[in-house]
Design an enzyme around this catalytic site. Sequence first.
Site, PDB file in Angstrom:
ATOM      1  N   ARG A  51       0.832  -1.211   0.000  1.00  0.00           N
ATOM      2  CA  ARG A  51       0.000   0.000   0.000  1.00  0.00           C
ATOM      3  C   ARG A  51       0.865   1.259   0.000  1.00  0.00           C
ATOM      4  O   ARG A  51       0.532   2.254  -0.648  1.00  0.00           O
ATOM      5  CB  ARG A  51      -0.939  -0.022   1.208  1.00  0.00           C
ATOM      6  CG  ARG A  51      -1.737   1.273   1.353  1.00  0.00           C
ATOM      7  CD  ARG A  51      -2.785   1.150   2.431  1.00  0.00           C
ATOM      8  NE  ARG A  51      -3.461   2.414   2.675  1.00  0.00           N
ATOM      9  CZ  ARG A  51      -4.393   2.577   3.606  1.00  0.00           C
ATOM     10  NH1 ARG A  51      -4.761   1.554   4.360  1.00  0.00           N
ATOM     11  NH2 ARG A  51      -4.967   3.740   3.770  1.00  0.00           N
ATOM     12  N   TYR A  88     -15.350   9.674  -1.113  1.00  0.00           N
ATOM     13  CA  TYR A  88     -14.364   9.473  -2.179  1.00  0.00           C
ATOM     14  C   TYR A  88     -14.557  10.421  -3.357  1.00  0.00           C
ATOM     15  O   TYR A  88     -13.644  10.599  -4.169  1.00  0.00           O
ATOM     16  CB  TYR A  88     -14.387   8.011  -2.663  1.00  0.00           C
ATOM     17  CG  TYR A  88     -13.686   7.091  -1.685  1.00  0.00           C
ATOM     18  CD1 TYR A  88     -12.337   6.781  -1.829  1.00  0.00           C
ATOM     19  CD2 TYR A  88     -14.366   6.569  -0.578  1.00  0.00           C
ATOM     20  CE1 TYR A  88     -11.690   5.976  -0.912  1.00  0.00           C
ATOM     21  CE2 TYR A  88     -13.725   5.757   0.342  1.00  0.00           C
ATOM     22  CZ  TYR A  88     -12.380   5.460   0.167  1.00  0.00           C
ATOM     23  OH  TYR A  88     -11.732   4.667   1.081  1.00  0.00           O
TER      24      TYR A  88
HETATM   25  C1  G6P Z   1     -12.774   3.358   4.093  1.00  0.00           C
HETATM   26  C2  G6P Z   1     -13.137   2.427   2.990  1.00  0.00           C
HETATM   27  C3  G6P Z   1     -12.411   1.153   3.067  1.00  0.00           C
HETATM   28  C4  G6P Z   1     -10.940   1.382   3.241  1.00  0.00           C
HETATM   29  C5  G6P Z   1     -10.694   2.160   4.496  1.00  0.00           C
HETATM   30  C6  G6P Z   1      -9.233   2.561   4.634  1.00  0.00           C
HETATM   31  O1  G6P Z   1     -13.590   3.248   5.132  1.00  0.00           O
HETATM   32  O2  G6P Z   1     -14.494   2.178   2.858  1.00  0.00           O
HETATM   33  O3  G6P Z   1     -12.692   0.451   1.892  1.00  0.00           O
HETATM   34  O4  G6P Z   1     -10.262   0.151   3.320  1.00  0.00           O
HETATM   35  O5  G6P Z   1     -11.444   3.298   4.550  1.00  0.00           O
HETATM   36  O6  G6P Z   1      -8.989   2.930   5.944  1.00  0.00           O
HETATM   37  P1  G6P Z   1      -7.499   3.011   6.514  1.00  0.00           P
HETATM   38  O7  G6P Z   1      -7.637   3.239   7.959  1.00  0.00           O
HETATM   39  O8  G6P Z   1      -6.858   1.699   6.161  1.00  0.00           O
HETATM   40  O9  G6P Z   1      -6.844   4.137   5.787  1.00  0.00           O
END
Ligand code: G6P
Length: 433
Positions: A93, A253
């Site tokens: 990532r 988003y």
């Molecule tokens: C959101 C999305 C998820 C994603 C997450 C990332 O809620 O719906 O699909 O995986 O955020 O969160 P993070 O804490 O990993 O940045």
Amino acid sequence: GLKIVTIGGGSSYTPEIVEGFIRRYEELPVRELWLVDIETGKEKLEIIGNLAKRMVKKAGVPIAIYTTLNRREALPNADFVTTQFRVGSLDARIKDERIPLRHGYIGQETNGAGGMFKALRTIPVMLEIDQDMAELCPDAWLINFTNPSGIVTEGVLRYGKTKKIIGLCNVPIGMEMGVAKLFDVDSNRIRIDFAGLNHMVFGLSAYMDGNDITKSVIDKIADGKMGSTVKNIMNIDWVPEFVAGLSIIPCPYHRYYFKRQEMLEKELEEFSKGETRAEIVKKLEDDLFQLYKDPALDSKPPQLEQRGGAYYSDAACRLISSIYNDKGDIQPVDTRNNGALAGISPESVVEVSCVITKNGPRPLTMGELPIEINGLVQQIKSFERVVIDAAVTGDYNKALLAMTINPLVSSDTMAKVLLDEMLEAHQKDLPQF
Ligand code: G6P
Ligand code: NAD
Ligand code: MN
């Protein structure tokens, strides 16, 4: 009783889903929960497995917890398989976010170039899981959280065996909770009609106790009262007249598309200080696992709510419960369109409000998407289709095409630069290329 298998069980999110099953034990009697991970996640899996055991013991519910590094050991006779794994883990990532940023493009793990590479790494693994399930638990439902959730789900529906895959995301739940907060009411009184794609979903109308409140929700969003409803997306206020003109509820988003410049500048500012969201998450994860290791801990710690995916287990548990109990209630999920959105191929996956019964989701007919949003949704769907084909075939030209038609890239020259650098960086997780 039910047998559930969670693939990617070493995820720091797992205590949330364990808590979800514990809380719903009466309506959803889970007899076995199998947590599956891989060799590199061995230590995390063990910590999570032990915490899960302490949690069910404290709650006094008879859910047996198993951990394994061999998914074929876990799958036989499963009723539901949930997927929440990350091919290449957080290090992958970091690359998905850093490489685009270094070239002046949005660095996001599910949208743009980063999201495309997450799909390329994930789809082949999901197809292997699908293959194993066809042998070992052909009747099980596959509930997919692994991002990009909509693309991965469509990849399996087009190229896999099962028809019983459903994609999920916590964004729609978060939007309903956000609206509930605007009116200071319980979120089960709020319903939004969702239509679009994963991380590209819109609320067409909103209801409180069945009464249409769309107009006042739009007014409040225009006034900046709702903000980003997920922790991973920075909040920058919308231009009020834009929201008023749109008159449809955007998801968090959408800031990457309708505020691309502002979001990029914010990301570059953080990046220059040395951090992307992936690195923040890595630290959060380290802290969480320190807590999880404590033998005195026997519940989900509140710190987990700092993750963007908070409340994903509510989406998962209520979906599984509605299938198991044949409830016929309405929930937004990622499923085969089947004509619900008129302008999108019936075989494509859309994120849409569905009636959930023992036969799975039946999407509500939404007709043509409003003209204001139809173009962007169609373009993203074209991108998704080409990404899926590239993931399955390993065709370089198709991958370049996908990258180029993504609205967050939009340049064949730069798409090639990003593609080549990312293919090289992710080589070990992309055997098809
Ligand atoms: C959101 C999305 C998820 C994603 C997450 C990332 O809620 O719906 O699909 O995986 O955020 O969160 P993070 O804490 O990993 O940045
Ligand atoms: P993570 O990096 O902690 O990965 C979870 C686990 O997956 C790790 O323990 C890793 O070892 C394991 N893993 C990797 N490859 C595997 C494989 N082939 N089989 C089994 N396990 C494997 O990731 P995370 O931050 O906890 O997120 C997990 C996944 O869930 C990601 O794909 C993320 O995008 C997704 N997610 C989705 C939503 C949503 O709204 N759909 C919400 C939250 C998280
Ligand atoms: Mn999501």
